[in-house]
Structure formats: C-alpha cells, structure tokens
Write a protein that holds these residues in place. Structure first.
Motif, PDB file in Angstrom:
ATOM      1  N   GLU A 153       0.806  -1.094   0.076  1.00 25.38           N
ATOM      2  CA  GLU A 153       0.003  -0.094   0.003  1.00 25.38           C
ATOM      3  C   GLU A 153       0.687   1.151   0.159  1.00 25.38           C
ATOM      4  O   GLU A 153       1.799   1.360   0.791  1.00 25.38           O
ATOM      5  CB  GLU A 153      -0.906   0.081   1.313  1.00 25.38           C
ATOM      6  CG  GLU A 153      -1.957  -1.163   1.292  1.00 25.38           C
ATOM      7  CD  GLU A 153      -2.856  -0.956   2.508  1.00 25.38           C
ATOM      8  OE1 GLU A 153      -4.006  -0.738   2.386  1.00 25.38           O
ATOM      9  OE2 GLU A 153      -2.016  -1.294   3.663  1.00 25.38           O
ATOM     10  N   PHE A 154       0.610   2.309  -0.858  1.00 30.14           N
ATOM     11  CA  PHE A 154       1.415   3.245  -0.991  1.00 30.14           C
ATOM     12  C   PHE A 154       1.052   4.245   0.107  1.00 30.14           C
ATOM     13  O   PHE A 154      -0.118   4.337   0.675  1.00 30.14           O
ATOM     14  CB  PHE A 154       0.932   4.053  -2.264  1.00 30.14           C
ATOM     15  CG  PHE A 154       1.503   5.731  -2.387  1.00 30.14           C
ATOM     16  CD1 PHE A 154       2.674   5.715  -2.211  1.00 30.14           C
ATOM     17  CD2 PHE A 154       0.598   6.598  -2.756  1.00 30.14           C
ATOM     18  CE1 PHE A 154       3.289   6.941  -2.503  1.00 30.14           C
ATOM     19  CE2 PHE A 154       1.115   7.898  -2.951  1.00 30.14           C
ATOM     20  CZ  PHE A 154       2.503   7.992  -2.570  1.00 30.14           C
ATOM     21  N   GLY A 155       2.014   4.784   0.796  1.00 24.42           N
ATOM     22  CA  GLY A 155       2.137   5.578   1.892  1.00 24.42           C
ATOM     23  C   GLY A 155       2.072   4.819   3.278  1.00 24.42           C
ATOM     24  O   GLY A 155       1.796   5.535   4.249  1.00 24.42           O
ATOM     25  N   LYS A 156       1.985   3.677   3.273  1.00 25.89           N
ATOM     26  CA  LYS A 156       2.015   2.999   4.436  1.00 25.89           C
ATOM     27  C   LYS A 156       3.298   2.058   4.703  1.00 25.89           C
ATOM     28  O   LYS A 156       4.008   1.577   3.732  1.00 25.89           O
ATOM     29  CB  LYS A 156       0.709   1.954   4.523  1.00 25.89           C
ATOM     30  CG  LYS A 156      -0.485   2.895   4.512  1.00 25.89           C
ATOM     31  CD  LYS A 156      -1.798   2.112   4.683  1.00 25.89           C
ATOM     32  CE  LYS A 156      -2.955   2.898   4.815  1.00 25.89           C
ATOM     33  NZ  LYS A 156      -4.146   2.051   4.942  1.00 25.89           N
ATOM     34  N   ASP A 157       3.681   1.844   6.049  1.00 29.29           N
ATOM     35  CA  ASP A 157       4.704   0.689   6.120  1.00 29.29           C
ATOM     36  C   ASP A 157       4.334  -0.728   6.156  1.00 29.29           C
ATOM     37  O   ASP A 157       3.031  -0.888   6.175  1.00 29.29           O
ATOM     38  CB  ASP A 157       5.293   0.850   7.619  1.00 29.29           C
ATOM     39  CG  ASP A 157       5.801   2.435   7.876  1.00 29.29           C
ATOM     40  OD1 ASP A 157       6.236   2.913   6.749  1.00 29.29           O
ATOM     41  OD2 ASP A 157       5.830   2.697   8.954  1.00 29.29           O
TER      42      ASP A 157
ATOM     43  N   SER B 258       6.464   3.754   4.105  1.00 32.42           N
ATOM     44  CA  SER B 258       5.338   5.126   4.177  1.00 32.42           C
ATOM     45  C   SER B 258       6.290   6.466   3.699  1.00 32.42           C
ATOM     46  O   SER B 258       5.743   7.421   3.318  1.00 32.42           O
ATOM     47  CB  SER B 258       4.883   5.238   5.316  1.00 32.42           C
ATOM     48  OG  SER B 258       5.896   5.558   6.301  1.00 32.42           O
ATOM     49  N   GLN B 259       7.744   6.141   3.694  1.00 34.30           N
ATOM     50  CA  GLN B 259       8.376   7.460   2.959  1.00 34.30           C
ATOM     51  C   GLN B 259       8.935   6.960   1.661  1.00 34.30           C
ATOM     52  O   GLN B 259       9.451   8.106   1.426  1.00 34.30           O
ATOM     53  CB  GLN B 259       9.651   7.508   4.064  1.00 34.30           C
ATOM     54  CG  GLN B 259       9.317   7.582   5.468  1.00 34.30           C
ATOM     55  CD  GLN B 259       8.511   9.030   5.652  1.00 34.30           C
ATOM     56  OE1 GLN B 259       8.866  10.013   4.838  1.00 34.30           O
ATOM     57  NE2 GLN B 259       7.473   8.914   6.557  1.00 34.30           N
ATOM     58  N   PHE B 260       8.174   6.063   0.977  1.00 30.24           N
ATOM     59  CA  PHE B 260       8.867   5.624  -0.349  1.00 30.24           C
ATOM     60  C   PHE B 260       7.922   6.316  -1.350  1.00 30.24           C
ATOM     61  O   PHE B 260       6.819   6.554  -1.054  1.00 30.24           O
ATOM     62  CB  PHE B 260       8.869   4.170  -0.833  1.00 30.24           C
ATOM     63  CG  PHE B 260       9.775   3.410   0.312  1.00 30.24           C
ATOM     64  CD1 PHE B 260      10.545   4.051   0.935  1.00 30.24           C
ATOM     65  CD2 PHE B 260       9.682   1.889   0.057  1.00 30.24           C
ATOM     66  CE1 PHE B 260      11.728   3.362   1.723  1.00 30.24           C
ATOM     67  CE2 PHE B 260      10.660   1.250   0.980  1.00 30.24           C
ATOM     68  CZ  PHE B 260      11.469   1.908   1.808  1.00 30.24           C
ATOM     69  N   ASP B 261       8.534   6.849  -2.532  1.00 34.59           N
ATOM     70  CA  ASP B 261       7.728   7.560  -3.619  1.00 34.59           C
ATOM     71  C   ASP B 261       6.793   6.252  -4.135  1.00 34.59           C
ATOM     72  O   ASP B 261       7.336   5.034  -3.851  1.00 34.59           O
ATOM     73  CB  ASP B 261       8.627   7.852  -4.504  1.00 34.59           C
ATOM     74  CG  ASP B 261       9.440   9.070  -4.149  1.00 34.59           C
ATOM     75  OD1 ASP B 261       8.850  10.025  -3.317  1.00 34.59           O
ATOM     76  OD2 ASP B 261      10.535   9.567  -4.668  1.00 34.59           O
ATOM     77  N   ASN B 262       5.897   6.689  -5.008  1.00 41.28           N
ATOM     78  CA  ASN B 262       4.993   5.596  -5.565  1.00 41.28           C
ATOM     79  C   ASN B 262       5.880   5.292  -6.666  1.00 41.28           C
ATOM     80  O   ASN B 262       5.895   5.764  -7.787  1.00 41.28           O
ATOM     81  CB  ASN B 262       3.844   6.350  -6.134  1.00 41.28           C
ATOM     82  CG  ASN B 262       2.633   5.238  -6.211  1.00 41.28           C
ATOM     83  OD1 ASN B 262       2.662   4.033  -5.907  1.00 41.28           O
ATOM     84  ND2 ASN B 262       1.707   5.846  -7.162  1.00 41.28           N
ATOM     85  N   SER B 263       6.333   4.000  -6.658  1.00 42.97           N
ATOM     86  CA  SER B 263       7.379   3.502  -7.557  1.00 42.97           C
ATOM     87  C   SER B 263       7.395   1.939  -7.505  1.00 42.97           C
ATOM     88  O   SER B 263       6.635   1.168  -6.702  1.00 42.97           O
ATOM     89  CB  SER B 263       8.603   4.039  -7.463  1.00 42.97           C
ATOM     90  OG  SER B 263       9.532   3.766  -8.539  1.00 42.97           O
ATOM     91  N   SER B 264       8.699   1.306  -8.104  1.00 41.82           N
ATOM     92  CA  SER B 264       8.775  -0.101  -8.231  1.00 41.82           C
ATOM     93  C   SER B 264      10.280  -0.327  -7.320  1.00 41.82           C
ATOM     94  O   SER B 264      11.154   0.443  -7.676  1.00 41.82           O
ATOM     95  CB  SER B 264       8.808  -0.547  -9.688  1.00 41.82           C
ATOM     96  OG  SER B 264       8.932  -1.760  -9.755  1.00 41.82           O
ATOM     97  N   TYR B 265      10.253  -1.265  -6.717  1.00 37.80           N
ATOM     98  CA  TYR B 265      11.612  -1.370  -5.651  1.00 37.80           C
ATOM     99  C   TYR B 265      12.058  -2.881  -5.673  1.00 37.80           C
ATOM    100  O   TYR B 265      11.084  -3.904  -6.167  1.00 37.80           O
ATOM    101  CB  TYR B 265      11.121  -0.937  -4.405  1.00 37.80           C
ATOM    102  CG  TYR B 265      10.725   0.533  -4.307  1.00 37.80           C
ATOM    103  CD1 TYR B 265      11.802   1.514  -4.105  1.00 37.80           C
ATOM    104  CD2 TYR B 265       9.516   0.858  -4.429  1.00 37.80           C
ATOM    105  CE1 TYR B 265      11.552   2.920  -3.778  1.00 37.80           C
ATOM    106  CE2 TYR B 265       9.170   2.143  -4.044  1.00 37.80           C
ATOM    107  CZ  TYR B 265      10.022   3.045  -3.841  1.00 37.80           C
ATOM    108  OH  TYR B 265       9.740   4.421  -3.759  1.00 37.80           O
TER     109      TYR B 265
ATOM    110  N   VAL C 131       5.062  11.109   2.117  1.00 38.39           N
ATOM    111  CA  VAL C 131       5.584  11.356   0.775  1.00 38.39           C
ATOM    112  C   VAL C 131       4.157  11.478   0.114  1.00 38.39           C
ATOM    113  O   VAL C 131       4.176  11.708  -1.255  1.00 38.39           O
ATOM    114  CB  VAL C 131       5.943   9.521   0.471  1.00 38.39           C
ATOM    115  CG1 VAL C 131       4.726   8.671   1.010  1.00 38.39           C
ATOM    116  CG2 VAL C 131       6.103   9.622  -0.933  1.00 38.39           C
ATOM    117  N   PHE C 132       3.033  11.414   0.839  1.00 37.82           N
ATOM    118  CA  PHE C 132       1.722  11.586   0.020  1.00 37.82           C
ATOM    119  C   PHE C 132       1.370  13.035  -0.040  1.00 37.82           C
ATOM    120  O   PHE C 132       1.227  14.001   1.233  1.00 37.82           O
ATOM    121  CB  PHE C 132       0.733  10.923   0.932  1.00 37.82           C
ATOM    122  CG  PHE C 132      -0.661  10.971   0.130  1.00 37.82           C
ATOM    123  CD1 PHE C 132      -1.019  10.056  -1.053  1.00 37.82           C
ATOM    124  CD2 PHE C 132      -1.861  11.825   0.637  1.00 37.82           C
ATOM    125  CE1 PHE C 132      -2.135  10.223  -1.542  1.00 37.82           C
ATOM    126  CE2 PHE C 132      -2.909  11.789  -0.047  1.00 37.82           C
ATOM    127  CZ  PHE C 132      -3.135  10.779  -1.061  1.00 37.82           C
TER     128      PHE C 132
END
Length: 453
Positions: free
Chosen positions: A206-210, A286-293, A370-371
């Motif tokens: 989930e984007f924006g969540k740990d 939660s600190q990551f950009d909306n991306s692929s890792y 990040v959001f």
C-alpha cells in the motif's frame, strides 16, 4: 507471481508506460476504473521434504456481480441486506509439466475449494473497491514440478471461468541458496503464535504505508552480519539505496516454522518449533515514492544475497491523470497560465518529471510525508468534474464551466437550482466568500457561467 487480471503498475505517482504512446484522458479514466482482483501463488516450507503451495486471493466488490436479495432465494440474509453474491473458487494441482493438447490428464496432486456468500446494504457497496472477498487455497506437495488450474464461478454460474494451466516448481529447500520473502500488512500476537496478516495484493504494497518483510534465511549463522536494503528498480546498483539497515539479533527467530491461517484475510503463523530461521523486518515504506523497488537481504560478511524480491507501491483509486505525465502536466491549465504549463511540458520525460515534482513539492501541505494531499485532491476534482458535468454535447465535463469552477474551488457550500416559468434553468453555487450562477443552454445538462458575486 501469477496475475489473474493484470494489476495497474504505477510509478512515482506517474505511469511512464503511457507517456511513450498517444493516450487520451477519457482512456485513462476508463483504465483507472477497471475492476481488479489479486491472486498470489506462495510456497510455504514445512521441511526439506514437503511444502505447502498456497493461492491467496482478493476479489474487490466492483469485480463481483451482485443481485437483489429475494427471500425465496436467500433465507439467511441479514435484515438490512439489499444485494448478495455467491462465489466459488477452486484450485487443482497436477503432477509434472503441462502436457500437450489432447494428452492424457496427469495425476491430481492436490485440490481445494473456497465458497462464500456476500451481503451488502446498498448499491454503492457493490461498486466499491474498498471492500473485498478474500481467502486461501492450499495443497501440500513434495519437491518437484507441478501445473495447476484455477476456477471461479459467481452467482452460481453453471460454467466456471478457468485459467490456463500454469507450471510451478516446489524446490528442494536444502539445495536452495536464497530464502522466500513474504509481504506482510500487519503483525499481531495470537494464542498459537505470531500472526502475520499477508498483504495479499500480489507484488504490491500500500502506497504511503509501512509494511513488514517476513524472510526465511537458508543456512543462518548467528556469527554473520545481515542487512536489508531497498532500491528503486531503475536505480544504479552503485547508487545509495532508498533504505538500508543492519539487522539486530532480536529480529531473527530460529528453530521456527510457518503454518497457514485460513481466515477472512489469509495469514501466516510463526511457530516456535521447526527447522527454519526467519527474520521479521519492518520496512518504512510510508516514506517511499510511488514506484517499483527491489528488497534485498544481504550477508554482509560474505557480501552475498540471502533473499531478494521485487515489489511496487499501489495507490488505490489514484486519480486518472496521474497515469500519464503529459496529461497530468496539461491538466494544470485550470490553475496556471498557458506559458507556465508549456514550460513544464518541455524537455525529456526525466526533466518534465523533475519539474512536475518540484511544482507540487513546493505546494505540499505535509512535506514530511510522501503523500501530497493537495496534488491528490486537485486531480480527484478533475476526475469528479469529468464524470459529473459531462453531457452529450460536452462529454469532457472537466472542461465545462461548472467543471472548471469545481476544480478550482471544490464542492460548493450549497447548490440551488430554479426553473423560471418560460425561462432557462439556473443553478447557483454558493461558497463562503463568493457565488457562481450557471444557466442551462440545452435540455441535456449543459450549463454556462453567467454571473459571479
């Protein structure tokens, strides 16, 4: 990881997969509204000689067909239920590789079935992707090659929807040099052990969540040093990772095993007996950009990789414009002069993305997260205006007068429509400090701004 219906992959809040091709905003809206389901195939080791193949799944309600409750059909319906659906999902696993067409069927190695009846109280719930049906199917298998088929029927369909057969290998764990990584939504203590609620969205978090990474370590050595790192897929291996941390001893659980908890949401239970070692690693996504890792667990003493897995963030209900960088920039025309929009749209994709980011970063009400709530709200308003104010004559509702006012100022404090005898219908939008008056120009929902107070 098998995908029953392709999940939209979004990067950086902007999908570069559509920047290289011509695409229209209405096409992006249609794309963003495609119902989604998630199916994961996961191997859970029990011993070197046996593992459990688990298919965990999630079907969003907007994918599922619902029918009005009839007393004669559903006697156990809750009192307030207005709609219902029935689902049956099954998996059959066969020995060996996929046979050629018309070859005799191979022996069945495992079979499991899940059924459920869903009830909702109103039509809106049947169209949401915030509610879902989920569960798990399992088969205990010896190491080897298998193939499987999944079947789904809804509302008691006579003909089940079947996937194509797919192959999967169950490894000999003693010969496997890398461990498995499971993506976990939450961790709780239960009477039977530590419970790990699976993310259950394939390779998405989930984007924006740990989230938490549950990792099996082959050949664990307490004298070694282990670290975790997370990198963007596009990053150079020589660049600094997004996140890096040495792992402390309290994160490791030796002499352990996993069992499967089949509940509304599938989970894994970490048992304090067994031949394996697992690491429980909190990831501050939660600190990551909306991306692929890529998430990598390293043995720093030998500079070797212990486990590795790719994942991507998933922004549910992401505004449609953000699937395409050029369209996202062009949509700034409602709040920026034409020359500034043109300037943001010049250069390479990387240059345009950097300028777009800088524009919204400078207006982020919560810069430590990040959001960006302001950016999300702006593009949500565009989607709403497109759907709400479009008509047969003006299908692009966001470009109508009412659409533009909604995008700039949001929903009015009050809205009033009057029908003067022999005159044109008027609609008045009131805000705390201003009022807008629109007048109908056709009988099909087209309005023009005629006054501002």
């Amino acid at each position: 990881m098998y995908k029953f219906i392709a999940v939209l992959l979004v990067f950086l809040g902007i999908s570069h997969s559509t920047t290289a091709q011509r695409v229209s905003y209405p096409q992006l809206v249609n794309r963003s509204e495609i119902p989604q389901i998630f199916i994961n195939d996961i191997v859970i080791p029990h011993s070197d000689s046996a593992s459990t193949l688990m298919f965990s799944f999630r079907f969003n309600y907007d994918f599922i067909p619902f029918r009005r409750v009839q007393v004669s059909e559903i006697s156990q319906a809750p009192e307030n239920a207005e709609y219902y659906s029935t689902l049956r999902f099954s998996a059959e696993v066969f020995e060996g590789t996929i046979k050629k067409r018309n070859s005799p069927a191979t022996n069945t190695a495992g079979r499991d079935t899940w059924t459920d009846t869903l009830f909702v109280e109103n039509f809106e719930e049947t169209q949401t992707n915030n509610q879902y049906a989920s569960g798990a199917l399992t088969a205990t298998l010896e190491p080897g090659t298998y193939n499987y088929v999944l079947q789904l029927s809804m509302l008691q369909e006579i003909n089940e929807r079947s996937t194509q057969r797919r192959e999967i290998k169950v490894p000999v764990l003693s010969g496997k040099d890398k461990g498995e990584i499971y993506l976990v939504r939450s961790v709780d203590e239960s009477p039977t052990g530590t419970k790990f609620l699976l993310m259950n969205m394939e390779d998405n978090i989930e984007f924006g969540k740990d989230f938490t990474a549950l990792v099996r370590l082959p050949d664990y050595d307490p004298d070694k040093n282990y670290s975790v790192e997370v990198r963007k897929v596009s990053e150079d291996r020589n660049s600094d990772p997004m996140y890096e941390k040495e792992l402390s001893n309290e994160l490791f659980f030796t002499n352990s095993s996993l069992s499967i908890h089949k509940d509304t949401d599938p989970a894994l239970i970490l048992n304090e007996s067994g031949p394996f070692t697992y690491a429980v690693i909190p990831i501050p996504s939660s600190q990551f950009d909306n991306s692929s890792y890529t998430l990598v667990l390293n043995d720093t003493k030998t500079d070797s990789t212990v486990a590795e897995r790719k994942f991507q963030t998933y922004w549910q209900n992401m505004p449609a414009s953000l699937y395409n960088l050029d369209i996202a920039i062009n949509m700034l025309k409602f709040i920026l002069p034409e020359d500034e929009v043109e300037q943001l749209g010049r250069g390479s994709d990387k240059q345009k993305e950097q300028k777009f980011r800088e524009f919204w970063d400078s207006r982020d009400p919560t810069p430590n997260t990040v959001f960006n709530e302001l950016m999300a709200e702006y593009y949500r308003r565009i989607d709403h205006a497109f759907k709400e104010f479009g008509s047969q004559q003006e299908p692009m509702g966001h470009e109508s007068d009412r659409g533009e006012i909604y995008i700039k100022f949001g929903p009015p404090s009050s809205k009033e429509r009057v029908f003067p005898p022999g005159g044109k219908t008027r609609e008045t939008w009131k805000y705390p400090n201003q009022t807008f008056v629109f007048e109908a120009v056709s009988g099909f929902g087209d309005f023009k701004l005629i006054g501002k107070q």
